[in-house]
Scaffold this motif. Structure first.
Motif, mmCIF file in Angstrom:
data_model
loop_
_atom_site.group_PDB
_atom_site.id
_atom_site.type_symbol
_atom_site.label_atom_id
_atom_site.label_comp_id
_atom_site.label_asym_id
_atom_site.label_seq_id
_atom_site.Cartn_x
_atom_site.Cartn_y
_atom_site.Cartn_z
ATOM 1 N N SER A 23 12.024 -5.877 6.970
ATOM 2 C CA SER A 23 10.741 -5.563 7.807
ATOM 3 C C SER A 23 9.418 -5.319 6.714
ATOM 4 N N LEU A 24 10.069 -4.693 5.682
ATOM 5 C CA LEU A 24 8.716 -4.369 4.624
ATOM 6 C C LEU A 24 8.243 -5.695 3.938
ATOM 7 N N LEU A 25 8.665 -6.750 4.304
ATOM 8 C CA LEU A 25 8.212 -7.942 3.632
ATOM 9 C C LEU A 25 7.431 -8.750 4.607
ATOM 10 N N PHE A 39 -0.897 -8.237 10.326
ATOM 11 C CA PHE A 39 -0.941 -7.476 9.009
ATOM 12 C C PHE A 39 0.257 -6.555 8.862
ATOM 13 N N GLY A 40 0.680 -6.704 7.589
ATOM 14 C CA GLY A 40 1.737 -5.942 7.210
ATOM 15 C C GLY A 40 1.566 -4.792 6.563
ATOM 16 N N VAL A 41 2.505 -4.222 5.711
ATOM 17 C CA VAL A 41 1.969 -2.996 4.833
ATOM 18 C C VAL A 41 1.242 -3.489 3.672
ATOM 19 N N TYR A 42 1.758 -4.419 3.214
ATOM 20 C CA TYR A 42 1.107 -5.063 1.848
ATOM 21 C C TYR A 42 0.571 -6.223 1.916
ATOM 22 N N LEU A 134 5.562 7.170 10.794
ATOM 23 C CA LEU A 134 4.448 7.978 11.515
ATOM 24 C C LEU A 134 3.184 7.921 10.772
ATOM 25 N N THR A 135 3.350 7.533 9.405
ATOM 26 C CA THR A 135 2.110 7.529 8.718
ATOM 27 C C THR A 135 1.205 6.189 9.021
ATOM 28 N N TYR A 136 2.065 5.060 9.066
ATOM 29 C CA TYR A 136 1.419 3.595 9.085
ATOM 30 C C TYR A 136 0.199 3.519 10.457
ATOM 31 N N PRO A 137 0.518 4.163 11.562
ATOM 32 C CA PRO A 137 -0.861 4.138 12.354
ATOM 33 C C PRO A 137 -1.890 4.967 12.302
ATOM 34 N N TRP A 165 6.500 -7.076 15.901
ATOM 35 C CA TRP A 165 8.011 -7.062 15.864
ATOM 36 C C TRP A 165 8.635 -6.565 14.606
ATOM 37 N N SER A 166 7.673 -6.746 13.286
ATOM 38 C CA SER A 166 8.334 -6.220 12.310
ATOM 39 C C SER A 166 8.245 -4.713 12.302
ATOM 40 N N TYR A 167 7.273 -4.154 12.958
ATOM 41 C CA TYR A 167 7.056 -2.624 12.960
ATOM 42 C C TYR A 167 8.137 -2.090 13.973
ATOM 43 N N MET A 168 8.544 -2.848 15.077
ATOM 44 C CA MET A 168 9.808 -2.535 15.955
ATOM 45 C C MET A 168 11.086 -2.794 14.968
ATOM 46 N N LEU A 169 10.862 -3.482 14.299
ATOM 47 C CA LEU A 169 12.466 -3.727 13.590
ATOM 48 C C LEU A 169 12.442 -2.725 12.585
ATOM 49 N N ALA A 170 11.404 -2.173 11.835
ATOM 50 C CA ALA A 170 11.484 -1.057 10.839
ATOM 51 C C ALA A 170 12.003 0.083 11.947
#
Length: 200
Positions: A23-25, A39-42, A134-137, A165-170
């Motif tokens: 999910s991070l990738l 958009f993902g984390v990075y 909790l920080t991501y949003p 779906w990546s956020y939900m998977l995380a």
């Protein structure tokens, strides 16, 4: 002898570590209504006409923010913190999996010394992963996010975009990780009962 609970612990810990890393990738933590921008984390995907390696045009291209992997290129301080926290949590889970499997070959003396460490290690991984989610949003209030998802976007409100779906998977992987320290403490429950039987 390895208990049944130990096998369950290995399975769940491996599943959680793989889910976190996968999910991070992925660039699908936030999805734009057009289905092209995400958009993902990075890493993120944008729309347009791009040539691929075969010379054919594609409507979507995914890349790191700023063109290469660097925490400073991530467009929100909250997302930078999420990347650091979530990747740390995944690394701790993976390390605990390796250490836990190694304990199966250790003597009782070393196993007892490592047991409490493993519990604290996995509990800290759960807390770190939860804090990352909790920080991501909090990054939804950034100018970058407003540009793509509208001016009504704010903290914990994705505006015209939606959670992917990546956020939900995380989230699912993090929820499942709660069982890791619990199962670790229960892995030898049966063997302890056998060692100290209750005689009527």
């Amino acid at each position: 002898m390895i208990s049944f609970v130990s096998y369950i612990w290995i399975l769940i810990t491996a599943l959680v570590a793989a889910t976190c890393a996968f999910s991070l990738l992925q660039p699908f933590w936030i999805i734009h209504p057009d289905g092209i921008h995400s958009f993902g984390v990075y890493v993120y995907c944008k729309g347009g006409d791009f040539g691929d390696v075969n010379g054919q045009l594609t409507k979507q291209m995914c890349s790191f923010y700023g063109g290469h992997l660097s925490v400073v290129n991530i467009p929100s301080g909250a997302w930078q913190a999420t990347f650091l926290l979530f990747s740390t949590g995944c690394a701790i889970l993976l390390a605990s999996l390796v250490m836990g499997m190694a304990t199966m070959f250790l003597t009782i003396r070393w196993l007892q010394k490592l047991s409490n460490t493993m519990t604290y290690l996995q509990t800290s991984a759960v807390l770190i992963l939860t804090s990352a989610l909790l920080t991501y949003p909090l990054g939804m209030n950034s100018p970058f996010f407003h540009y793509y998802c509208g001016p009504r976007a704010e903290v914990y409100n994705a505006g015209q975009c939606s959670m992917g779906w990546s956020y939900m998977l995380a989230m699912m992987g993090t929820a499942l990780s709660i069982f890791c320290p619990i199962l670790w403490n229960l892995r030898d429950f049966k063997s302890e009962q056998d060692d100290y039987p209750f005689n009527l």
